[in-house]
Write a protein that holds these residues in place. Structure first.
Motif, PDB file in Angstrom:
ATOM      1  N   ASP A   1       0.852  -1.186   0.000  1.00  0.00           N
ATOM      2  CA  ASP A   1       0.000   0.000   0.000  1.00  0.00           C
ATOM      3  C   ASP A   1       0.892   1.241   0.000  1.00  0.00           C
ATOM      4  O   ASP A   1       1.743   1.395   0.877  1.00  0.00           O
ATOM      5  N   TYR A   2       0.689   2.129  -0.977  1.00  0.00           N
ATOM      6  CA  TYR A   2       1.616   3.256  -1.117  1.00  0.00           C
ATOM      7  C   TYR A   2       1.585   4.188   0.096  1.00  0.00           C
ATOM      8  O   TYR A   2       2.591   4.833   0.419  1.00  0.00           O
ATOM      9  N   ARG A   3       0.458   4.251   0.821  1.00  0.00           N
ATOM     10  CA  ARG A   3       0.412   5.099   2.016  1.00  0.00           C
ATOM     11  C   ARG A   3       1.294   4.517   3.122  1.00  0.00           C
ATOM     12  O   ARG A   3       1.997   5.246   3.832  1.00  0.00           O
ATOM     13  N   HIS A   4       1.273   3.182   3.259  1.00  0.00           N
ATOM     14  CA  HIS A   4       2.156   2.545   4.240  1.00  0.00           C
ATOM     15  C   HIS A   4       3.612   2.649   3.822  1.00  0.00           C
ATOM     16  O   HIS A   4       4.499   2.814   4.658  1.00  0.00           O
ATOM     17  N   ILE A   5       3.855   2.553   2.509  1.00  0.00           N
ATOM     18  CA  ILE A   5       5.224   2.708   2.000  1.00  0.00           C
ATOM     19  C   ILE A   5       5.766   4.075   2.390  1.00  0.00           C
ATOM     20  O   ILE A   5       6.899   4.201   2.848  1.00  0.00           O
ATOM     21  N   ARG A   6       4.936   5.103   2.229  1.00  0.00           N
ATOM     22  CA  ARG A   6       5.387   6.464   2.571  1.00  0.00           C
ATOM     23  C   ARG A   6       5.753   6.557   4.047  1.00  0.00           C
ATOM     24  O   ARG A   6       6.755   7.183   4.407  1.00  0.00           O
ATOM     25  N   ARG A   7       4.981   5.908   4.896  1.00  0.00           N
ATOM     26  CA  ARG A   7       5.235   6.015   6.333  1.00  0.00           C
ATOM     27  C   ARG A   7       6.491   5.273   6.752  1.00  0.00           C
ATOM     28  O   ARG A   7       7.057   5.540   7.812  1.00  0.00           O
ATOM     29  N   LEU A   8       6.948   4.344   5.902  1.00  0.00           N
ATOM     30  CA  LEU A   8       8.189   3.627   6.188  1.00  0.00           C
ATOM     31  C   LEU A   8       9.428   4.364   5.702  1.00  0.00           C
ATOM     32  O   LEU A   8      10.547   3.939   5.978  1.00  0.00           O
ATOM     33  N   MET A   9       9.242   5.451   4.976  1.00  0.00           N
ATOM     34  CA  MET A   9      10.382   6.214   4.449  1.00  0.00           C
ATOM     35  C   MET A   9      10.908   7.152   5.523  1.00  0.00           C
ATOM     36  O   MET A   9      10.516   8.310   5.633  1.00  0.00           O
ATOM     37  N   THR A  10      11.801   6.650   6.326  1.00  0.00           N
ATOM     38  CA  THR A  10      12.323   7.439   7.443  1.00  0.00           C
ATOM     39  C   THR A  10      13.355   8.465   7.007  1.00  0.00           C
ATOM     40  O   THR A  10      13.731   9.336   7.795  1.00  0.00           O
ATOM     41  N   ASN A  11      13.820   8.377   5.755  1.00  0.00           N
ATOM     42  CA  ASN A  11      14.851   9.314   5.295  1.00  0.00           C
ATOM     43  C   ASN A  11      14.265  10.634   4.815  1.00  0.00           C
ATOM     44  O   ASN A  11      15.009  11.558   4.486  1.00  0.00           O
ATOM     45  N   ARG A  12      12.937  10.755   4.771  1.00  0.00           N
ATOM     46  CA  ARG A  12      12.310  12.006   4.341  1.00  0.00           C
ATOM     47  C   ARG A  12      11.298  12.458   5.391  1.00  0.00           C
ATOM     48  O   ARG A  12      10.485  11.664   5.854  1.00  0.00           O
ATOM     49  N   PRO A  13      11.342  13.745   5.779  1.00  0.00           N
ATOM     50  CA  PRO A  13      10.361  14.234   6.756  1.00  0.00           C
ATOM     51  C   PRO A  13       8.938  14.074   6.233  1.00  0.00           C
ATOM     52  O   PRO A  13       8.682  14.196   5.040  1.00  0.00           O
ATOM     53  N   HIS A  14       8.012  13.772   7.130  1.00  0.00           N
ATOM     54  CA  HIS A  14       6.601  13.676   6.782  1.00  0.00           C
ATOM     55  C   HIS A  14       5.967  15.054   6.967  1.00  0.00           C
ATOM     56  O   HIS A  14       6.197  15.726   7.978  1.00  0.00           O
TER      57      HIS A  14
END
Length: 315
Positions: free
Chosen positions: A225-238
């Motif tokens: 799920d692309y929303r979960h993928i985004r939340r796993l990207m710790t190298n970029r601020p949310h």
């Protein structure tokens, strides 16, 4: 490149299973060590031009042999195994329709090639599914590009396949035809079919499916799920858009929090950058309550598929 995976564990056997698959042409590596498992539902296949999407689809369809690894559909290898087409439907990117045939003749021919017991009934059902009955007796040479595309989809669906592979299925369709095709794919996924489609228009993928497989430079860069993928990207601020009963006081309270890396205040509210999605979303209600502030809106501002895709391609 590491793969960002946001799939939940499941005991369901995959309908499409790629195990360490690579494909090269001489010294050019088109697909590099891809492992992917697809079960029931609709999945979008994404990647920049030349990333290897079409090569992957061709291996799934049995058009190409993997240079290394296994490609299975329904537990059987696809290469040199025409029997997989009993449960597989394919709409390739290249248009292969005979203009001298009518739509009905083309879809009926597909039904007969599958040796269906009632080919006429199957062809009629498939044509109705893509809403082409009014034009079925016209020659395909008179069809618009979108109508030709729907004819090819009908031919791929005529035997009611368990697995459907589509390469750029919305090409040439007008907005109404697109919406109908999206609803058709949704319905197939909800009925337990496995649908994989590629598209270069991210908005189409976002509307049809939240689940994606992202190919970058021949490798699987992200899965799930692309929303979960985004939340796993710790190298970029949310990034979050926040509005409250007192935005200025909330901005002051947030600036002292370890999970917050930046706060901007404007007429529309607050733009907050956080290093960790979960830490921030758990802390925000407590911070607001402690300061006597009522939260009115909290929205992730960079959780669209377009944002996720651009981050994966750039990394």
């Amino acid at each position: 490149m590491s793969t960002v995976t946001a799939d939940s564990a499941t005991a369901v056997a995959p309908a499409v299973d790629l195990r360490g698959v690579s494909r090269w042409y001489g010294n050019v590596v088109a697909v590099n060590d891809v492992t992917m498992a697809l079960t029931a539902g609709v999945t979008g296949l994404l990647g920049p031009n030349g990333a290897g999407k079409t090569t992957l689809l061709h291996m799934m369809a049995g058009f190409l042999a993997p240079s290394r690894g296994e490609v299975l559909v329904g537990g059987a290898p696809t290469w040199r195994n025409p029997s997989v087409y009993r449960q597989l439907g394919l709409v390739s990117e290249r248009e292969a329709v005979h203009g001298f045939l009518t739509g009905w003749e083309f879809v009926l021919a597909s039904a007969k090639l599958h040796r269906l017991p009632q080919p006429e009934a199957a062809a009629r059902r498939a044509i109705d599914l893509v809403e082409l009955a009014d034009a079925q007796d016209r020659r395909i040479s008179t069809y618009s590009k979108g109508m030709r595309q729907r004819t090819r989809v009908a031919a791929a669906l005529v035997h009611d396949p368990q697995v459907l592979l589509l390469d750029e299925p919305f090409n040439g369709m007008d907005p109404r035809q697109r919406m109908h095709m999206m609803e058709l794919l949704h319905g197939m996924g909800e009925a337990g079919r496995t649908v994989l489609f590629s598209s270069h228009i991210l908005e189409e993928v976002e509307q049809v499916s939240g689940t994606v497989q992202v190919i970058v430079a021949g490798r699987l860069a992200a899965s799930g799920d692309y929303r979960h993928i985004r939340r796993l990207m710790t190298n970029r601020p949310h990034v979050f858009t926040v509005s409250s009963s007192d935005d200025r006081a909330l901005a002051v309270a947030l600036m002292g929090q370890p999970s917050v890396t930046g706060v901007e205040l404007d007429a529309g509210g607050l733009t907050v950058r956080a290093g960790d999605y979960g830490t921030f979303t758990r802390a925000l209600p407590k911070i607001a309550r402690g300061a006597g502030i009522r939260l009115r809106r909290v929205l992730p501002a960079d959780e669209s598929l377009e944002s996720v895709f651009s981050y994966l391609v750039e990394s």
